[in-house]
Design a protein around this motif. Structure first.
Motif, short mmCIF file in Angstrom:
data_model
loop_
_atom_site.label_atom_id
_atom_site.label_comp_id
_atom_site.label_asym_id
_atom_site.label_seq_id
_atom_site.Cartn_x
_atom_site.Cartn_y
_atom_site.Cartn_z
N TYR A 36 -12.52 21.16 -33.71
CA TYR A 36 -12.01 22.44 -33.18
C TYR A 36 -13.11 23.49 -33.16
O TYR A 36 -13.26 24.23 -32.17
N GLY A 39 -15.48 22.83 -30.36
CA GLY A 39 -14.90 23.22 -29.09
C GLY A 39 -14.92 24.72 -28.89
O GLY A 39 -15.23 25.20 -27.79
N LEU A 40 -14.60 25.48 -29.93
CA LEU A 40 -14.59 26.93 -29.82
C LEU A 40 -15.99 27.48 -29.54
O LEU A 40 -16.14 28.49 -28.84
N VAL A 43 -17.16 24.94 -25.63
CA VAL A 43 -16.37 24.79 -24.40
C VAL A 43 -16.33 26.13 -23.66
O VAL A 43 -15.91 27.13 -24.24
N LYS A 47 -10.16 28.07 -24.32
CA LYS A 47 -10.34 27.05 -25.36
C LYS A 47 -9.02 26.33 -25.63
O LYS A 47 -8.49 26.34 -26.74
N ILE A 52 -10.74 21.15 -25.30
CA ILE A 52 -11.55 20.83 -26.47
C ILE A 52 -11.60 19.32 -26.67
O ILE A 52 -12.68 18.74 -26.92
N VAL A 56 -15.15 17.58 -26.39
CA VAL A 56 -15.74 17.27 -27.69
C VAL A 56 -15.44 15.84 -28.13
O VAL A 56 -16.33 15.12 -28.59
#
Length: 327
Positions: A36, A39-40, A43, A47, A52, A56
């Motif tokens: 997570y 991804g934050l 991406v 989000k 994500i 990811v």
């Protein structure tokens, strides 16, 4: 316009997450927390959990990540404590700044949502309201802990409370009480408390906050309405008037009578740094992109957003990047 999030090294994220999420008892929890955060950070755009997972993980793991975020029983307090320790070591903060955050929402099922006045937006919104505490110096700031402000309409709405899995002892509290509680929490983690800064221009009750800070022996600088006239009764020793190109003319109530005026103005201007970082959290790190409805999910999300932003900030400080001060 805020800066674009930089690319990050895989090993750097992994090492940061290993330390930050060591309190999580299960390896799968630590693994999904890192996913997570990655991804934050990396991406672009919204989000969402799906994006994500696609970017990811590389396969459709939506249900697993959704479960981790909304249902998994990991505690966010130890993660925030570790985050605060990172921020203290890296920033040696000159102030803790309490800032409001607004989460616009559709519908009425998300925890704490109601049609209510959002002071930072200067209007009524269907939204969630929260506060974040930033540790700040003149170069950077990091949000280390959060509170969700429940509207009174949620106190006795047993159906919505049950659906949102809201703990029984969570009730509507005035903003000043949230501020005192969160300061007590951070102090309980062994953090030395610097001056507290917050904006109380739209608050009806300033006296309880000031008295609570005075009782704790804490220093403060509080922005109050320009026409406020209760200073003598509060026992504060200075009122600083300020005119800013970014904000309307304001008054700041403080008990920092022993420091020079330029230093005091420097503290006030730290709020501009947190303005920039709140914008980054909102626009680049997905603060407003939470898709769940539960109380735990909200706290999990804002904690992981803070972790992602803190990682980026620490990387920028290490590199001496100018991106920290670009808006």
């Amino acid at each position: 316009m805020v800066t674009t999030v930089v690319e990050v090294a895989d090993l750097g994220v992994a090492a940061f997450c290993d330390e930050l999420f060591s309190s999580m008892t299960r390896s799968d929890q630590r693994r999904w927390a890192e996913v997570y955060v990655r991804g934050l950070v990396s991406v672009p755009g919204r989000k969402s959990i799906r994006r994500i997972c696609d970017d990811v993980v590389g396969w459709r793991a939506d249900q697993c990540l959704q479960q981790f975020l909304n249902q998994s029983p990991w505690r966010w307090e130890p993660v925030r404590r570790a985050l605060a320790q990172h921020a203290v070591a890296a920033l040696q903060p000159k102030a803790w700044i309490v800032d409001d955050v607004v989460f616009p929402k559709n519908g009425g099922s998300s925890v704490g949502v109601a049609r209510q006045y959002a002071s930072s937006e200067r209007r009524m919104l269907n939204c969630q309201l929260g506060i974040g505490v930033f540790m700040a110096n003149e170069h950077a700031s990091c949000a280390v802990t959060w509170r969700l402000r429940l509207p009174e309409s949620w106190d006795n709405d047993h159906v919505r409370r049950s659906r949102a899995r809201l703990p029984e002892d969570e009730r509507s509290l005035p903003r000043w009480q949230h501020i005192l509680d969160v300061i007590d929490e951070l102090a309980g983690w062994g953090c030395t408390v610097p001056p507290i800064l917050t904006d109380a221009c739209d608050q009806r009750q300033i006296q309880p906050l000031v008295r609570g800070l005075e009782k704790r022996g804490l220093r403060y600088v509080i922005r109050v309405p320009e026409n406020a006239s209760m200073f003598d009764s509060l026992g504060a020793r200075r009122v600083l008037a300020e005119t800013s190109c970014r904000r309307p003319k304001a008054k700041w109530l403080t008990n920092l009578s022993a420091i020079r005026l330029p230093e005091l103005i420097g503290l006030v201007h730290l709020s501009h740094q947190t303005d920039r970082d709140m914008a980054r959290l909102r626009d680049e790190f997905g603060l407003r992109h939470f898709e769940g409805r539960s109380y735990a999910g909200w706290h999990h999300h804002v904690t992981l957003v803070s972790a992602a932003h803190a990682y980026w900030t620490l990387q920028q400080l290490e590199c001496g990047s100018d991106a920290l001060n670009v808006v």
